[in-house]
Design a protein around this motif. Structure first.
Motif, short mmCIF file in Angstrom:
data_model
loop_
_atom_site.label_atom_id
_atom_site.label_comp_id
_atom_site.label_asym_id
_atom_site.label_seq_id
_atom_site.Cartn_x
_atom_site.Cartn_y
_atom_site.Cartn_z
N GLY A 60 61.93 7.59 59.36
CA GLY A 60 62.43 8.46 58.30
C GLY A 60 63.02 7.69 57.14
N ALA A 61 63.28 6.39 57.36
CA ALA A 61 63.83 5.57 56.27
C ALA A 61 62.73 5.28 55.24
CB ALA A 61 64.36 4.26 56.85
N LEU A 62 63.17 4.88 54.04
CA LEU A 62 62.19 4.59 52.99
C LEU A 62 61.33 3.40 53.38
CD1 LEU A 62 64.28 5.00 49.70
CD2 LEU A 62 62.40 6.44 50.51
N ALA A 63 60.04 3.48 53.05
CA ALA A 63 59.11 2.40 53.41
C ALA A 63 59.21 1.26 52.41
CB ALA A 63 57.69 2.95 53.48
N THR A 64 60.27 0.49 52.54
CA THR A 64 60.45 -0.68 51.66
C THR A 64 60.39 -1.95 52.49
OG1 THR A 64 62.84 -0.68 51.98
CG2 THR A 64 61.98 0.65 50.15
N ASP A 65 60.14 -3.07 51.81
CA ASP A 65 60.12 -4.36 52.51
C ASP A 65 61.44 -4.59 53.23
OD1 ASP A 65 57.64 -4.80 51.53
OD2 ASP A 65 58.08 -6.74 50.59
N GLU A 66 62.52 -4.26 52.52
CA GLU A 66 63.86 -4.52 53.07
C GLU A 66 64.08 -3.74 54.35
OE1 GLU A 66 66.30 -7.07 53.20
OE2 GLU A 66 64.99 -7.04 51.44
N GLN A 67 63.65 -2.48 54.37
CA GLN A 67 63.85 -1.63 55.54
C GLN A 67 63.01 -2.12 56.73
OE1 GLN A 67 66.24 0.78 55.52
NE2 GLN A 67 65.87 0.84 57.73
N VAL A 68 61.75 -2.49 56.44
CA VAL A 68 60.87 -2.97 57.51
C VAL A 68 61.39 -4.30 58.05
CG1 VAL A 68 58.52 -3.70 58.09
CG2 VAL A 68 58.87 -1.72 56.61
N ARG A 69 61.86 -5.14 57.13
CA ARG A 69 62.45 -6.43 57.55
C ARG A 69 63.64 -6.19 58.50
NH1 ARG A 69 61.99 -11.13 54.94
NH2 ARG A 69 61.24 -10.11 53.06
N LYS A 70 64.49 -5.24 58.11
CA LYS A 70 65.66 -4.91 58.93
C LYS A 70 65.23 -4.38 60.31
CE LYS A 70 69.64 -1.83 58.78
NZ LYS A 70 70.16 -0.64 58.12
N THR A 71 64.21 -3.55 60.31
CA THR A 71 63.72 -2.97 61.57
C THR A 71 63.22 -4.07 62.50
OG1 THR A 71 63.07 -0.97 60.40
CG2 THR A 71 62.07 -1.32 62.56
N ILE A 72 62.47 -5.02 61.94
CA ILE A 72 61.92 -6.10 62.77
C ILE A 72 63.05 -6.97 63.31
CG2 ILE A 72 60.50 -8.20 62.76
CD1 ILE A 72 58.79 -6.86 60.52
N ILE A 73 63.99 -7.31 62.45
CA ILE A 73 65.06 -8.25 62.85
C ILE A 73 66.05 -7.60 63.81
CG2 ILE A 73 67.04 -9.56 61.97
CD1 ILE A 73 65.34 -10.07 59.44
N LYS A 74 66.49 -6.39 63.49
CA LYS A 74 67.55 -5.77 64.29
C LYS A 74 67.04 -4.80 65.35
CE LYS A 74 71.38 -6.15 61.06
NZ LYS A 74 72.43 -5.44 60.34
N GLY A 75 65.77 -4.39 65.22
CA GLY A 75 65.25 -3.37 66.12
C GLY A 75 65.71 -1.99 65.67
N VAL A 76 65.09 -0.97 66.21
CA VAL A 76 65.52 0.40 65.90
C VAL A 76 65.17 1.28 67.10
CG1 VAL A 76 63.34 1.01 64.73
CG2 VAL A 76 65.42 2.27 64.18
N GLY A 77 66.11 2.13 67.50
CA GLY A 77 65.86 2.98 68.68
C GLY A 77 65.58 2.10 69.89
N THR A 78 64.47 2.37 70.57
CA THR A 78 64.13 1.57 71.76
C THR A 78 63.33 0.31 71.41
OG1 THR A 78 62.18 2.93 72.06
CG2 THR A 78 64.13 3.57 73.30
N MET A 79 63.05 0.09 70.13
CA MET A 79 62.36 -1.15 69.73
C MET A 79 63.36 -2.31 69.75
SD MET A 79 60.45 -2.12 66.17
CE MET A 79 60.44 -3.81 65.61
#
Lengths: 298, 116
Positions: free
Chosen positions: B74-93
């Protein structure tokens, strides 16, 4: 038709069936055997990255041909095919070839821990849970406890994420049965205490509890001081060791009786339904009539 | 005439050729995409490309990730957001901060951008 022809026909059919497993994916594996377990038909392989399947790591694999497990020895370098079933949950090695025997028996293999036997009391070591609170296994006396080990950074879907997902399923099922919910407890212990601090464990636990923190009353996510953790792991036969930037580990689930004694161990072959049944049975069986079962030795 | 001259000329042209290729528009991007694809296969495909009914939440497919305005979270599809998701994980990822370097994540982003 003579016997020889029949044999060839049978063999041909078997090869055809094996080659045409619907939807099974095959990947090439190259690595070094670290350990083998003829009882479970498994070998533990430290392997290179397998493009499309997983990065370089050490993990146990079932082998289709039991003769292979007899033949290979720790230290052997091998090439093999990893076959992943269509459902993605089952995988094994086929076509295992020893490519180099020169390192045979020279590779240091982590010493297997001598775990506590079924029927014995569990160690009462201090753990730190997701709220930063110190807990002990004795705190759960009066409840049947299902315990497992993970690390939150684990990227292998069939390892820690599977364990936590299936524990979540058990939690969700038990939540609908107040009596069973009150008499049982789930405990997930991380063997990565430096990374899995209480806030990290809380964040991880909430993802599996649908962001409902009340679930922590029935399911603790904990870790321990490294020295206590090693004692705990040895007590339950868990093998884990750092490898590069990840942790190689065995999969272990332990069922503990309301009296604080080991009832059963599971390694890889289990289902959430089987675990839940065993947990509920352990919770409701009167003291003294708990059935001690011998689990599969990892 | 210096007998090493032809060899040095070849080396010179080789150097010029390599320099032109290195600065050729898009060449660096393609290298990053290629490396990103390898990283994707090693780190992401195991979950995102293989449905696993035993997982609590099915990891989403990542084709067209940047074609949408928002990410599956649901977050905006930006480089910064995807980078954050990969580095910190999100939910069960799980978090990949201990597995991937900044350069690795840049290459993964380059690959994800062209994944349609």
């Amino acid at each position: 038709m003579d016997l020889k022809k029949l044999l060839y026909l049978g063999l041909g059919g078997a090869v055809l069936i094996a080659a045409c497993q619907p939807g099974a994916k095959r990947y090439q594996l190259r690595g070094q055997v670290l350990d083998k377990n003829p009882a479970t038909n498994e070998i533990t392989v430290n392997h290179e990255a397998i493009p499309g399947f997983m990065s370089a790591m050490t993990m146990p694999y079932k082998v289709k041909d039991s003769a292979v497990v007899q033949e290979v020895e720790p230290g052997d370098k091998i090439a093999a095919e990893v076959v992943v079933a269509k459902n993605g949950n089952d995988y094994w090695l086929e076509d295992v070839r020893i490519t180099d025997e020169s390192g045979r028996k020279t590779t240091p293999v982590p010493a297997p821990a001598q775990r506590i036997a079924a029927g014995e009391r569990v160690p009462n070591l201090p753990l730190i849970n997701q709220d930063g609170k110190t807990i002990h296994l004795d705190d759960f006396k009066g409840k049947a406890v299902l315990m497992t080990f993970i690390y939150t950074r684990c990227p292998m879907p069939n390892f820690c994420p599977r364990l936590s997902s299936q524990f979540a399923k058990i939690h969700d099922d038990l939540e609908k049965i107040p009596d069973a919910y009150a008499k049982t407890h789930l405990l997930t212990v991380s063997f990565d205490p430096n990374y899995d601090t209480p806030p990290v464990l809380r964040h991880y636990g909430l993802a599996y509890l649908d962001n409902d923190a009340s679930g922590f009353a029935q399911w603790d996510f904990a870790s321990a001081a490294p020295s206590d953790l090693r004692k705990l792991a040895d007590a339950f036969g868990l093998v884990y060791f750092e490898q590069g930037n990840q942790i190689a580990h065995s999969m272990d689930i332990v069922l503990i009786s309301p009296q604080g004694r080991i009832l059963k161990y599971w390694a890889a072959d289990w289902t959430a339904a089987e675990l839940e049944d065993a947990l509920r049975t352990a919770a409701t069986a009167p003291p003294g009539v708990q059935t001690v079962q011998t689990g599969r030795v990892q | 005439m210096n007998r090493y001259l032809p060899l040095s000329l070849w080396c010179w042209w080789l150097l010029v050729g390599a320099s032109v290729l290195a600065f050729w528009p898009g060449c660096g991007d393609r290298q990053a995409e290629h490396r990103g694809e390898e990283l994707f296969q090693q780190n992401c495909a195991t979950c995102h490309e293989a449905p696993n009914p035993e997982l609590k939440k099915q990891p989403p497919k990542l084709e067209g990730l940047f074609q949408s305005k928002t990410l599956p979270s649901g977050a905006l599809a930006t480089d910064e957001q995807v980078r954050k998701t990969i580095i910190k994980g999100v939910g069960t990822m799980p978090a990949f901060d201990q597995r991937l370097s900044t350069e690795d994540v840049n290459d993964l982003l380059a690959y994800l951008h062209q994944l349609k």
